[in-house]
Design a protein around this motif. Structure first.
Motif, PDB file in Angstrom:
ATOM      1  N   ALA A 193       8.189   1.656  -5.784  1.00  0.00           N
ATOM      2  CA  ALA A 193       7.394   0.446  -5.579  1.00  0.00           C
ATOM      3  C   ALA A 193       7.772  -0.245  -4.274  1.00  0.00           C
ATOM      4  O   ALA A 193       6.899  -0.709  -3.522  1.00  0.00           O
ATOM      5  N   ALA A 194       9.071  -0.311  -3.975  1.00  0.00           N
ATOM      6  CA  ALA A 194       9.523  -0.982  -2.754  1.00  0.00           C
ATOM      7  C   ALA A 194       9.096  -0.203  -1.509  1.00  0.00           C
ATOM      8  O   ALA A 194       8.684  -0.799  -0.498  1.00  0.00           O
ATOM      9  N   MET A 195       9.178   1.112  -1.565  1.00  0.00           N
ATOM     10  CA  MET A 195       8.782   1.902  -0.394  1.00  0.00           C
ATOM     11  C   MET A 195       7.282   1.814  -0.175  1.00  0.00           C
ATOM     12  O   MET A 195       6.810   1.695   0.977  1.00  0.00           O
ATOM     13  N   ARG A 196       6.502   1.841  -1.247  1.00  0.00           N
ATOM     14  CA  ARG A 196       5.050   1.713  -1.094  1.00  0.00           C
ATOM     15  C   ARG A 196       4.679   0.343  -0.537  1.00  0.00           C
ATOM     16  O   ARG A 196       3.780   0.226   0.300  1.00  0.00           O
ATOM     17  N   SER A 197       5.378  -0.687  -0.977  1.00  0.00           N
ATOM     18  CA  SER A 197       5.140  -2.031  -0.467  1.00  0.00           C
ATOM     19  C   SER A 197       5.451  -2.120   1.025  1.00  0.00           C
ATOM     20  O   SER A 197       4.693  -2.704   1.809  1.00  0.00           O
ATOM     21  N   ALA A 198       6.569  -1.514   1.424  1.00  0.00           N
ATOM     22  CA  ALA A 198       6.975  -1.564   2.829  1.00  0.00           C
ATOM     23  C   ALA A 198       5.980  -0.828   3.720  1.00  0.00           C
ATOM     24  O   ALA A 198       5.607  -1.311   4.804  1.00  0.00           O
ATOM     25  N   PHE A 199       5.526   0.349   3.291  1.00  0.00           N
ATOM     26  CA  PHE A 199       4.549   1.084   4.085  1.00  0.00           C
ATOM     27  C   PHE A 199       3.216   0.348   4.135  1.00  0.00           C
ATOM     28  O   PHE A 199       2.525   0.351   5.173  1.00  0.00           O
ATOM     29  N   ASP A 200       2.855  -0.294   3.044  1.00  0.00           N
ATOM     30  CA  ASP A 200       1.607  -1.058   3.017  1.00  0.00           C
ATOM     31  C   ASP A 200       1.658  -2.202   4.027  1.00  0.00           C
ATOM     32  O   ASP A 200       0.680  -2.443   4.750  1.00  0.00           O
ATOM     33  N   ARG A 201       2.799  -2.882   4.099  1.00  0.00           N
ATOM     34  CA  ARG A 201       2.938  -3.979   5.072  1.00  0.00           C
ATOM     35  C   ARG A 201       2.888  -3.465   6.504  1.00  0.00           C
ATOM     36  O   ARG A 201       2.498  -4.191   7.422  1.00  0.00           O
ATOM     37  N   ALA A 202       3.299  -2.207   6.687  1.00  0.00           N
ATOM     38  CA  ALA A 202       3.240  -1.610   8.022  1.00  0.00           C
ATOM     39  C   ALA A 202       1.856  -1.069   8.354  1.00  0.00           C
ATOM     40  O   ALA A 202       1.620  -0.603   9.475  1.00  0.00           O
ATOM     41  N   GLY A 203       0.938  -1.137   7.370  1.00  0.00           N
ATOM     42  CA  GLY A 203      -0.406  -0.624   7.585  1.00  0.00           C
ATOM     43  C   GLY A 203      -0.461   0.891   7.610  1.00  0.00           C
ATOM     44  O   GLY A 203      -1.351   1.477   8.231  1.00  0.00           O
ATOM     45  N   GLU A 204       0.481   1.525   6.917  1.00  0.00           N
ATOM     46  CA  GLU A 204       0.568   2.980   6.898  1.00  0.00           C
ATOM     47  C   GLU A 204       0.468   3.483   5.462  1.00  0.00           C
ATOM     48  O   GLU A 204       0.938   2.819   4.528  1.00  0.00           O
ATOM     49  N   PRO A 205      -0.131   4.666   5.256  1.00  0.00           N
ATOM     50  CA  PRO A 205      -0.166   5.239   3.911  1.00  0.00           C
ATOM     51  C   PRO A 205       1.243   5.657   3.482  1.00  0.00           C
ATOM     52  O   PRO A 205       1.984   6.267   4.263  1.00  0.00           O
ATOM     53  N   ALA A 206       1.596   5.325   2.276  1.00  0.00           N
ATOM     54  CA  ALA A 206       2.921   5.690   1.775  1.00  0.00           C
ATOM     55  C   ALA A 206       2.971   7.165   1.435  1.00  0.00           C
ATOM     56  O   ALA A 206       1.984   7.745   0.980  1.00  0.00           O
ATOM     57  N   PRO A 207       4.115   7.813   1.647  1.00  0.00           N
ATOM     58  CA  PRO A 207       4.262   9.202   1.212  1.00  0.00           C
ATOM     59  C   PRO A 207       4.097   9.307  -0.304  1.00  0.00           C
ATOM     60  O   PRO A 207       4.257   8.328  -1.039  1.00  0.00           O
ATOM     61  N   VAL A 208       3.829  10.500  -0.778  1.00  0.00           N
ATOM     62  CA  VAL A 208       3.669  10.709  -2.207  1.00  0.00           C
ATOM     63  C   VAL A 208       5.024  10.606  -2.909  1.00  0.00           C
ATOM     64  O   VAL A 208       6.089  10.665  -2.292  1.00  0.00           O
ATOM     65  N   ARG A 209       4.968  10.452  -4.220  1.00  0.00           N
ATOM     66  CA  ARG A 209       6.158  10.230  -5.039  1.00  0.00           C
ATOM     67  C   ARG A 209       7.268  11.247  -4.765  1.00  0.00           C
ATOM     68  O   ARG A 209       8.423  10.879  -4.558  1.00  0.00           O
ATOM     69  N   GLU A 210       6.933  12.529  -4.784  1.00  0.00           N
ATOM     70  CA  GLU A 210       7.945  13.573  -4.640  1.00  0.00           C
ATOM     71  C   GLU A 210       8.636  13.492  -3.287  1.00  0.00           C
ATOM     72  O   GLU A 210       9.835  13.757  -3.172  1.00  0.00           O
ATOM     73  N   VAL A 211       7.885  13.127  -2.267  1.00  0.00           N
ATOM     74  CA  VAL A 211       8.471  13.028  -0.921  1.00  0.00           C
ATOM     75  C   VAL A 211       9.421  11.834  -0.845  1.00  0.00           C
ATOM     76  O   VAL A 211      10.517  11.925  -0.283  1.00  0.00           O
TER      77      VAL A 211
ATOM     78  N   ARG B  99      12.773   9.865   8.412  1.00  0.00           N
ATOM     79  CA  ARG B  99      12.363  11.178   7.913  1.00  0.00           C
ATOM     80  C   ARG B  99      10.995  11.085   7.228  1.00  0.00           C
ATOM     81  O   ARG B  99      10.192  12.017   7.311  1.00  0.00           O
ATOM     82  N   LEU B 100      10.727   9.964   6.551  1.00  0.00           N
ATOM     83  CA  LEU B 100       9.442   9.797   5.877  1.00  0.00           C
ATOM     84  C   LEU B 100       8.292   9.598   6.859  1.00  0.00           C
ATOM     85  O   LEU B 100       7.156   9.980   6.564  1.00  0.00           O
ATOM     86  N   ALA B 101       8.580   8.967   7.991  1.00  0.00           N
ATOM     87  CA  ALA B 101       7.505   8.644   8.944  1.00  0.00           C
ATOM     88  C   ALA B 101       7.938   8.978  10.369  1.00  0.00           C
ATOM     89  O   ALA B 101       8.083   8.090  11.217  1.00  0.00           O
ATOM     90  N   PRO B 102       8.145  10.253  10.683  1.00  0.00           N
ATOM     91  CA  PRO B 102       8.633  10.618  12.013  1.00  0.00           C
ATOM     92  C   PRO B 102       7.639  10.297  13.131  1.00  0.00           C
ATOM     93  O   PRO B 102       8.019  10.227  14.306  1.00  0.00           O
ATOM     94  N   GLN B 103       6.379  10.078  12.769  1.00  0.00           N
ATOM     95  CA  GLN B 103       5.352   9.805  13.776  1.00  0.00           C
ATOM     96  C   GLN B 103       5.386   8.355  14.254  1.00  0.00           C
ATOM     97  O   GLN B 103       4.747   8.025  15.264  1.00  0.00           O
ATOM     98  N   LEU B 104       6.112   7.498  13.545  1.00  0.00           N
ATOM     99  CA  LEU B 104       6.140   6.079  13.894  1.00  0.00           C
ATOM    100  C   LEU B 104       7.311   5.770  14.824  1.00  0.00           C
ATOM    101  O   LEU B 104       8.360   6.409  14.742  1.00  0.00           O
ATOM    102  N   PRO B 105       7.155   4.765  15.699  1.00  0.00           N
ATOM    103  CA  PRO B 105       8.249   4.405  16.616  1.00  0.00           C
ATOM    104  C   PRO B 105       9.400   3.706  15.891  1.00  0.00           C
ATOM    105  O   PRO B 105       9.247   3.219  14.766  1.00  0.00           O
ATOM    106  N   GLY B 106      10.525   3.637  16.550  1.00  0.00           N
ATOM    107  CA  GLY B 106      11.732   3.086  15.948  1.00  0.00           C
ATOM    108  C   GLY B 106      11.614   1.641  15.515  1.00  0.00           C
ATOM    109  O   GLY B 106      12.201   1.243  14.503  1.00  0.00           O
ATOM    110  N   ASP B 107      10.849   0.822  16.262  1.00  0.00           N
ATOM    111  CA  ASP B 107      10.734  -0.575  15.875  1.00  0.00           C
ATOM    112  C   ASP B 107       9.973  -0.722  14.559  1.00  0.00           C
ATOM    113  O   ASP B 107      10.262  -1.626  13.759  1.00  0.00           O
ATOM    114  N   VAL B 108       9.015   0.175  14.311  1.00  0.00           N
ATOM    115  CA  VAL B 108       8.285   0.137  13.040  1.00  0.00           C
ATOM    116  C   VAL B 108       9.197   0.624  11.912  1.00  0.00           C
ATOM    117  O   VAL B 108       9.177   0.076  10.803  1.00  0.00           O
TER     118      VAL B 108
END
Length: 224
Positions: free
Chosen positions: A25-43, A58-67
Motif C-alpha cells: 500500500a505504501a509503495m503504491r501510494s508513493a508511486f501514485d504521488r510521483a505520477g507513475e504506475p506502481a510495479p505489480v505485487r510480485e515485483v 531497482r523498481l523504477a530505473p527509468q526515473l531520475p535520482g531526484d524522483v
C-alpha cells in the motif's frame, strides 16, 4: 567443556513479521504521488529486504535520482501513517510460532539473537517495541549504518559486536538477499518458505524450513 556462544540473526519483513500489506500500500501510494504506475505485487515484494533507496531505484530505473528520493520519502510517510492507523501488531503481525520459537532460543544461555534488516533504526525500534521483542536481540543491524543487502557489512558488524565466530552464526531469512549476504559473510544461511521470495530462489541457503518450529532442529544440524 562449555559450549561456544552461538548467534542466530533474523531478517525481519517476510521472516519474523508479515508486513506485505503495508509495504504494498505504501509503495503504491508513493508511486501514485510521483505520477507513475506502481510495479505489480510480485515485483514490489521481490525487492523487500533491500535498503529503501536501492529498492526504489531497482523498481523504477527509468526515473531520475531526484524522483527516486521523493518516492522514498513518500513511501516512508505512507508506511508510518498506515502503522499508526492500525498499530504494529495488526500492521506487521508475527508469523505463526515465531514468538514461541524466539522465546525458546532466547532461553538458551549460549544462544544470542540478532537482527539484520533493510529497515531503518526508527522503523525497527517501533516494530520491536510493538511486539515486546526489544530485549530479545543483542545486536540490531539496520539500513542506516550499512550498505544494502547482500553486502555482508551487517553480518560482519553483528559478529564483531557479539564476539561470535562465523562458524557459530546463522542468518535466517526469506530472500535471496539474505542468503547471499550470509554466504558473503562466511556464515550459514537458513531460508524460510513463508516469505517474499520463492524457496527455489534461496540457492545459497544451507537449509530451508517450512515452519518456525523446525528452526531449532535445523540449527542443531548445522552446528552438530
Amino acid at each position: 567443556m562449555s559450549r561456544p556462544l552461538r548467534l542466530v540473526i533474523f531478517d525481519v519483513d517476510g521472516t519474523l513479521v508479515d508486513s506485505q500489506g503495508d509495504i504494498l500500500a505504501a509503495m503504491r501510494s508513493a508511486f501514485d504521488r510521483a505520477g507513475e504506475p506502481a510495479p505489480v505485487r510480485e515485483v514490489i515484494l521481490g525487492i523487500v529486504g533491500l535498503s529503501l533507496d536501492v529498492a526504489v531505484a531497482r523498481l523504477a530505473p527509468q526515473l531520475p535520482g531526484d524522483v527516486h528520493a521523493r518516492i522514498v520519502a513518500w513511501y516512508k510517510e505512507a508506511y508510518m501513517g498506515l502503522r499508526a492507523e492500525t498499530g504494529v501488531q495488526a500492521s506487521s503481525p508475527l508469523y505463526p510460532h515465531a514468538l514461541e520459537t524466539l522465546k525458546a532460543l532466547h532461553a538458551v544461555p549460549e544462544t544470542l539473537l540478532g537482527v539484520a534488516t533493510g529497515k531503518s533504526a526508527r522503523g525497527l525500534d517501533k516494530l520491536l517495541e510493538g511486539h515486546g521483542l526489544r530485549s530479545y536481540f543483542v545486536t540490531r543491524q539496520v539500513a542506516d549504518h550499512h550498505p544494502s543487502k547482500p553486502h555482508p557489512s551487517m553480518l560482519r558488524a553483528a559478529l564483531a559486536e557479539t564476539g561470535v565466530a562465523p562458524e557459530n552464526a546463522v542468518m535466517v531469512g526469506d530472500t535471496s538477499f539474505d542468503m547471499d549476504m550470509a554466504q558473503a559473510a562466511g556464515i550459514a544461511g537458513i531460508g524460510v518458505s513463508w516469505g517474499y521470495h520463492r524457496p527455489e530462489a534461496l540457492g545459497a541457503a544451507r537449509e530451508i524450513v517450512q515452519d518456525f518450529r523446525a528452526l531449532p532442529e535445523a540449527l542443531a544440524r548445522i552446528w552438530g
